[in-house]
Write a protein that holds these residues in place. Structure first.
Motif, PDB file in Angstrom:
ATOM      1  N   GLY A 146      -7.512  -2.421   8.654  1.00  0.00           N
ATOM      2  CA  GLY A 146      -6.504  -2.911   9.163  1.00  0.00           C
ATOM      3  C   GLY A 146      -6.183  -4.448   9.364  1.00  0.00           C
ATOM      4  N   ASN A 147      -6.724  -5.143   8.251  1.00  0.00           N
ATOM      5  CA  ASN A 147      -6.449  -6.608   8.098  1.00  0.00           C
ATOM      6  C   ASN A 147      -5.173  -7.071   7.358  1.00  0.00           C
ATOM      7  N   LEU A 148      -4.999  -6.687   6.222  1.00  0.00           N
ATOM      8  CA  LEU A 148      -3.731  -6.776   5.599  1.00  0.00           C
ATOM      9  C   LEU A 148      -2.609  -5.972   5.946  1.00  0.00           C
ATOM     10  N   TYR A 149      -2.673  -4.610   6.122  1.00  0.00           N
ATOM     11  CA  TYR A 149      -1.930  -3.677   6.724  1.00  0.00           C
ATOM     12  C   TYR A 149      -2.524  -3.107   7.561  1.00  0.00           C
ATOM     13  N   ALA A 150      -2.131  -2.434   8.695  1.00  0.00           N
ATOM     14  CA  ALA A 150      -2.572  -1.619   9.621  1.00  0.00           C
ATOM     15  C   ALA A 150      -3.066  -0.113   8.962  1.00  0.00           C
ATOM     16  N   SER A 151      -4.189   0.243   9.248  1.00  0.00           N
ATOM     17  CA  SER A 151      -4.733   1.531   8.931  1.00  0.00           C
ATOM     18  C   SER A 151      -3.873   2.535   9.522  1.00  0.00           C
ATOM     19  N   LYS A 152      -3.007   3.584   8.850  1.00  0.00           N
ATOM     20  CA  LYS A 152      -2.103   4.206   9.587  1.00  0.00           C
ATOM     21  C   LYS A 152      -1.663   5.424   8.993  1.00  0.00           C
ATOM     22  N   PHE A 153      -1.242   6.443   9.675  1.00  0.00           N
ATOM     23  CA  PHE A 153      -0.523   7.600   8.665  1.00  0.00           C
ATOM     24  C   PHE A 153       0.601   7.914   9.962  1.00  0.00           C
TER      25      PHE A 153
END
Length: 392
Positions: free
Chosen positions: A56-63
């Protein structure tokens, strides 16, 4: 009776039944998200260098799942549920919270605006903060030290109601109230946020306000309060504040492939009868950024920020933090991006430790919000990352 007349009668009955019902447009549900993982080098984490994996550095890891159902020509019901996770381990981002990032339901009208209820981001972030460094430099290495001013997606309001206006001549506004849920004291544990934004051609301007109230909790900021905010060595001495206030103004201006931005934030920690410090503490941050798309797949961004704390609670040499952040992106496709990030921070002066007043410690650098629990043991910290992010 033959089967053909029977079928004809059944068909006629179905047509009549459908004609007797009002016509509703069909609703929709969308699955979406990001998977983001990187290799990280930090030159100093509590005295030691480290190479490790971080998500989750560039974009947060999520769904997430979002949906809507049209109720009329202008009105529709909406909902959005979003869960963070760590692709490195498969673990939930926040144990015990099925949809930790947000979960809300509401009504959206093209003329009257949008009303939502649930666990939500604040107008301070959505309308103002998104014009800041996190959007163009990332939160991991681009957020102001420790995300002291909440420009990243770290502040959420539980049990909140939000109204956002439609866009009128480039302007839109939003207000939010979060219920503290403390019997006999509506203000205790509550929060309030408001923001306004203008988007017109190349210019975007946003201003936001956020106030988070503590309860009578003396161990820090009550986790049961409506809002929560990031903790680090920058503000550990002020977590027992009676309330925390954020105010910010940000702007960006685009010229062709070049975007320039400036931002300012003011964060105030006010003491109360249960606080471990006695004088109001203030953090002011000034920032500037630039982002340039070199070609269709490649873009670079850079930024600088200066954060200064107030001389209060026995501190005469106020904490100061200077940070330089860089970001390079190579888009393999519309959904897949390779990225590298670098940031350097220098800290000087003093701040309060976790014991509050009297516990005066040297200010320690904390790059972005990726090192909140792992500050450097010296006055400098450098962090570099290489990763891949995929959106779906």
């Amino acid at each position: 009776m033959s089967s053909r007349p029977a079928c004809a009668i059944q068909s006629a009955l179905c047509v009549m039944a459908c004609a007797a019902q009002p016509a509703f447009a069909q609703g929709s549900v969308t699955l979406y998200g990001n998977v983001d993982e990187a290799m990280v080098y930090a030159n100093n984490q509590k005295g030691n260098s480290n190479v490790y994996m971080r998500n989750g550095n560039l974009y947060a890891s999520k769904f997430g799942f979002k949906g809507s159902e049209p109720l009329s020509t202008d009105l529709k019901a909406i909902f959005d549920l979003q869960q963070g996770f760590d692709p490195g381990t498969g673990a939930q981002q926040s144990a015990g919270l099925a949809f930790n990032r947000y979960a809300f339901v509401g009504l959206q009208d093209t003329r009257a605006g949008t009303l939502t209820l649930g666990r939500q981001y604040t107008p301070y972030y959505l309308l103002a903060g998104t014009l800041g460094p996190v959007t163009y430099l990332t939160g991991a290495t681009g957020a102001h030290p420790g995300d002291i001013d909440g420009f990243d997606t770290d502040i959420r309001a539980n049990s909140s109601v939000t109204y956002t206006s439609p866009t009128i001549s480039g302007f839109r506004g939003s207000v939010q109230y979060g219920f503290g849920g403390v019997a006999g004291s509506m203000k205790s544990g509550s929060m309030f946020s408001a923001a306004i934004r203008y988007d017109g051609g190349p210019l975007s301007i946003g201003a936001g306000y956020l106030r988070m109230n503590n309860t009578e909790y003396s161990g820090g900021f009550d986790p049961a309060a409506s809002a929560s905010f990031p903790h680090s060595e920058l503000n550990n001495g002020y977590l027992s504040a009676r309330n925390v206030q954020h105010a910010a103004a940000l702007a960006t201006y685009a010229v062709g492939n070049l975007l320039l931005g400036v931002n300012y934030s003011n964060v105030v920690y006010r003491p109360g009868g249960h606080s471990l410090f006695t004088d109001t503490a203030v953090f002011n941050t000034y920032g500037a950024l630039a982002s340039y798309r070199i070609s269709t797949p490649f873009e670079i961004s850079g930024g600088y920020s200066y954060t200064r704390a107030s001389t209060a609670n026995g501190i005469h040499d106020a904490a100061r933090y200077q940070q330089i952040s860089l970001r390079e992106l190579y888009h393999l496709s519309k959904r897949t991006t390779l990225y590298t990030l670098q940031a350097y921070q220098h800290a000087s002066g003093q701040t309060l430790g976790v014991k509050g007043a009297g516990d005066i410690i040297d200010a320690l650098p904390i790059v972005g919000d990726s090192q909140n629990t792992t500050p450097s043991s010296t006055s400098n910290q450098f962090v570099a990352m290489f990763g891949i992010a995929i959106s779906f």
